[in-house]
Each structure stands twice: as C-alpha cells, then as structure tokens.
Scaffold this motif. Structure first.
Motif, PDB file in Angstrom:
ATOM      1  N   SER A  72       0.814  -1.221   0.000  1.00 45.62           N
ATOM      2  CA  SER A  72       0.000   0.000   0.000  1.00 45.62           C
ATOM      3  C   SER A  72       0.848   1.271   0.000  1.00 45.62           C
ATOM      4  O   SER A  72       0.538   2.236  -0.706  1.00 45.62           O
ATOM      5  N   ALA A  73       1.918   1.281   0.788  1.00 44.37           N
ATOM      6  CA  ALA A  73       2.785   2.464   0.810  1.00 44.37           C
ATOM      7  C   ALA A  73       3.500   2.628  -0.526  1.00 44.37           C
ATOM      8  O   ALA A  73       3.686   3.751  -1.008  1.00 44.37           O
ATOM      9  N   MET A  74       3.901   1.507  -1.130  1.00 41.34           N
ATOM     10  CA  MET A  74       4.557   1.575  -2.434  1.00 41.34           C
ATOM     11  C   MET A  74       3.591   2.101  -3.495  1.00 41.34           C
ATOM     12  O   MET A  74       3.971   2.902  -4.360  1.00 41.34           O
ATOM     13  N   ALA A  75       2.335   1.655  -3.431  1.00 45.36           N
ATOM     14  CA  ALA A  75       1.340   2.129  -4.393  1.00 45.36           C
ATOM     15  C   ALA A  75       1.128   3.630  -4.245  1.00 45.36           C
ATOM     16  O   ALA A  75       1.027   4.359  -5.250  1.00 45.36           O
ATOM     17  N   LEU A  76       1.074   4.104  -3.007  1.00 47.33           N
ATOM     18  CA  LEU A  76       0.888   5.533  -2.784  1.00 47.33           C
ATOM     19  C   LEU A  76       2.083   6.329  -3.279  1.00 47.33           C
ATOM     20  O   LEU A  76       1.923   7.396  -3.878  1.00 47.33           O
ATOM     21  N   LYS A  77       3.292   5.820  -3.058  1.00 47.99           N
ATOM     22  CA  LYS A  77       4.493   6.512  -3.541  1.00 47.99           C
ATOM     23  C   LYS A  77       4.500   6.568  -5.071  1.00 47.99           C
ATOM     24  O   LYS A  77       4.806   7.612  -5.669  1.00 47.99           O
ATOM     25  N   LEU A  78       4.148   5.481  -5.727  1.00 48.01           N
ATOM     26  CA  LEU A  78       4.101   5.475  -7.194  1.00 48.01           C
ATOM     27  C   LEU A  78       3.016   6.412  -7.712  1.00 48.01           C
ATOM     28  O   LEU A  78       3.199   7.080  -8.738  1.00 48.01           O
ATOM     29  N   ALA A  79       1.894   6.482  -6.996  1.00 49.92           N
ATOM     30  CA  ALA A  79       0.828   7.408  -7.389  1.00 49.92           C
ATOM     31  C   ALA A  79       1.313   8.847  -7.300  1.00 49.92           C
ATOM     32  O   ALA A  79       1.092   9.661  -8.203  1.00 49.92           O
ATOM     33  N   TYR A  80       2.001   9.161  -6.209  1.00 47.85           N
ATOM     34  CA  TYR A  80       2.549  10.514  -6.052  1.00 47.85           C
ATOM     35  C   TYR A  80       3.588  10.816  -7.140  1.00 47.85           C
ATOM     36  O   TYR A  80       3.565  11.886  -7.764  1.00 47.85           O
ATOM     37  N   ASN A  81       4.491   9.865  -7.364  1.00 45.42           N
ATOM     38  CA  ASN A  81       5.522  10.083  -8.379  1.00 45.42           C
ATOM     39  C   ASN A  81       4.923  10.260  -9.767  1.00 45.42           C
ATOM     40  O   ASN A  81       5.441  11.025 -10.591  1.00 45.42           O
ATOM     41  N   SER A  82       3.823   9.556 -10.044  1.00 51.44           N
ATOM     42  CA  SER A  82       3.155   9.726 -11.341  1.00 51.44           C
ATOM     43  C   SER A  82       2.678  11.161 -11.510  1.00 51.44           C
ATOM     44  O   SER A  82       2.849  11.762 -12.576  1.00 51.44           O
ATOM     45  N   VAL A  83       2.074  11.726 -10.460  1.00 58.14           N
ATOM     46  CA  VAL A  83       1.625  13.122 -10.514  1.00 58.14           C
ATOM     47  C   VAL A  83       2.808  14.049 -10.759  1.00 58.14           C
ATOM     48  O   VAL A  83       2.786  14.923 -11.637  1.00 58.14           O
ATOM     49  N   LEU A  84       3.864  13.854  -9.983  1.00 53.41           N
ATOM     50  CA  LEU A  84       5.026  14.747 -10.055  1.00 53.41           C
ATOM     51  C   LEU A  84       5.718  14.674 -11.420  1.00 53.41           C
ATOM     52  O   LEU A  84       5.978  15.696 -12.058  1.00 53.41           O
ATOM     53  N   ILE A  85       6.008  13.468 -11.870  1.00 53.39           N
ATOM     54  CA  ILE A  85       6.820  13.313 -13.082  1.00 53.39           C
ATOM     55  C   ILE A  85       6.019  13.653 -14.340  1.00 53.39           C
ATOM     56  O   ILE A  85       6.543  14.288 -15.267  1.00 53.39           O
TER      57      ILE A  85
END
Length: 284
Positions: A161-174
C-alpha cells in the motif's frame, strides 16, 4: 543504535549522513565497494562487503536500492534474524513488496515499507516524509530510525500500500514535469518566453509548481532525482496499474517519453531536464 544503510546512492548517502549526525552508528553496503567505503568514512561508520554482513551486525537495516531486482538480490542474501527490523525505503512495485514481506516474515524479520516523498536534501535536513505500511509492531519499531530523518505518515494498508501511494505521487510529479516542458515549448514556439508562463501560473493554483520548477528546468540545476529513476518509477506505476486492471494511459505515455530520453543518453540528468528532450533544438 546500529543501522545498516543498504545503497550508497544519493538517498542512501543522505540517510547515512543524517543518521550519523543524530548519534546512530552506521554500517554501509553498496554493490560498488568503493562507494560504500567512501560513505562509511564520511559518516564515521563501517563498510561491509555484503548486505548480510552489514545487517547481521546491526540492530536495524534501511534500504535505498534502485529497483525490484536490486531489492530482491539483497533479500535473498538475508539469513534468519528473529526480531531484526528491515525498513525498505526503495521505490519498488507493490507486488514485489508483498513478496518481500512474506519472505522476510519467514526469516523472522520485521519488514516495514517506508518509501520517501522528498529528495536527498530533505533527508539531510530531517524534513523528509516517509509513507509507512506494515505490521503495527514493526512500524512502531521503525519510528526510532525514521523520525531521525523526517515525518512518518502511516498509510494503513497491508504490504504494497505504501509503495502504491508513492508510485501514485511520483506519477503526478513526473507527468507534471513532462506537461510543463511541453507547455514551455509551446509558448516559446509562438514567441512567448517562460517568464510569461510563470507569471500566469503564479496567479493560479499552479503557483507552487511554477515557482519551484520552471527556473530549475531552465537552469543548470543540481541533481535531485535522476531521469533514469523517474523513467523506472513511471514504468513501475504503469505496471502496478496494469496489475489491478487500470489502463493508466497518461502514466504509460510519460513512461515512454522518459524511457526515450534515457535511451538518448539523458539518464544521469535531473528528471526536470526532460525539457531538453521535449524542446525543439534551436539553431546555434
């Protein structure tokens, strides 16, 4: 407290230095022995020739590794170590993290996901944000290490779950960076400079993005986050989406863009330099 830092890249180095400054004894391992030795010397710690050797002499371990393969390689080097705390701050796919949680549980190791929102500078200042998931007892144990470098946000789900949230955030940023690069290029193509775009954005909800990133894109900025890692994170976000039946069209398109830039030799640049790939070449 002795903490093994696995990975001596930008993030691992920053964490090692932060822990050392907060009174922790640091053990260091990296695939490149010279990097581990240089960081250990700088942090006043000790370098080790294998991840297990670094971990077995420590009270806890924290990993900052490049990808799924590197993380799996380290996990397979571990031995039974009942009660050992293993914090994974590498950005990997949720399914890999779930498999790691099961693997470490079989070794009696307390596994915590704690990917970082922020860069090396945030770790060094103690202002990083760790997205944390795992067994509650293990999460409590991790606070002593993680709070030395920033704030914890408990995600509340199980492994992945934490990894999914980090990837979701990185998708927004990148993907924002790729859109901003295209916006700057479009304005310039019609004779409008980046400062005008910045001026418009500063009057809107995008003020923070304009203020933080436009100048950084256009200047010879410091390396915060490699373009190659941004490409990998977008690929992992796309893969994680596919695993749960989501198309993730925008993320997948941005992943292809960043992968193309990496293939053109831009992988070691800061990820904001995607503008140099998007922007039309000007005659010299």
């Amino acid at each position: 407290m002795k903490v093994a830092v696995l990975g001596a890249g930008l993030m691992g180095s920053a964490m090692a230095m932060r822990l050392s400054s907060q009174g922790f004894q640091v053990h260091v391992w990296d695939r490149t022995r010279e990097k581990a030795e240089a960081l250990a010397k700088q942090a006043g710690g000790q370098a080790f020739g294998s991840p297990w050797r670094a971990v077995e002499a420590a009270d806890a371990a924290i990993a900052f590794l490049s990808d799924d393969s590197a993380m799996i390689s380290v996990a397979t080097d571990m031995r039974r170590a009942d009660g050992l705390l293993f914090i994974n701050s590498s950005t990997i796919t949720p399914n890999t993290s779930r498999a790691l949680a099961e693997h470490f549980a079989g070794l009696g190791i307390c596994y915590v996901e704690a990917p970082v929102v922020g860069g090396a500078n945030d770790l060094e200042r103690g202002s990083a944000l760790f997205l944390v998931a795992g067994d509650q007892g293990c999460v409590r144990l991790s606070r002593g290490v993680l709070s030395a470098a920033g704030e914890l946000m408990e995600v509340g789900g199980g492994p992945g779950s934490a990894m999914a949230l980090k990837l979701a955030y990185n998708s927004v940023l990148i993907t924002t960076m790729s859109s901003l690069a295209e916006a700057i290029s479009l304005a310039e193509a019609y004779g409008v400079g980046p400062e005008k775009l910045k001026e418009v954005m500063k009057r809107t909800a995008f003020a923070g993005v304009a203020e933080k990133y436009i100048d950084r894109m256009l200047s010879g900025s410091q390396l915060h986050f490699r373009l190659s890692l941004a490409a990998k994170d977008l690929e992992y976000a796309s893969r994680a989406s596919f695993d749960v039946g989501l198309p993730a069209a925008v993320t997948s398109a941005a992943a292809r863009l960043y992968k193309s830039a990496e293939a053109h030799g831009m992988g070691d640049l800061d990820y904001t330099k995607i503008i140099e790939f998007v922007r039309p070449k000007r005659p010299s």
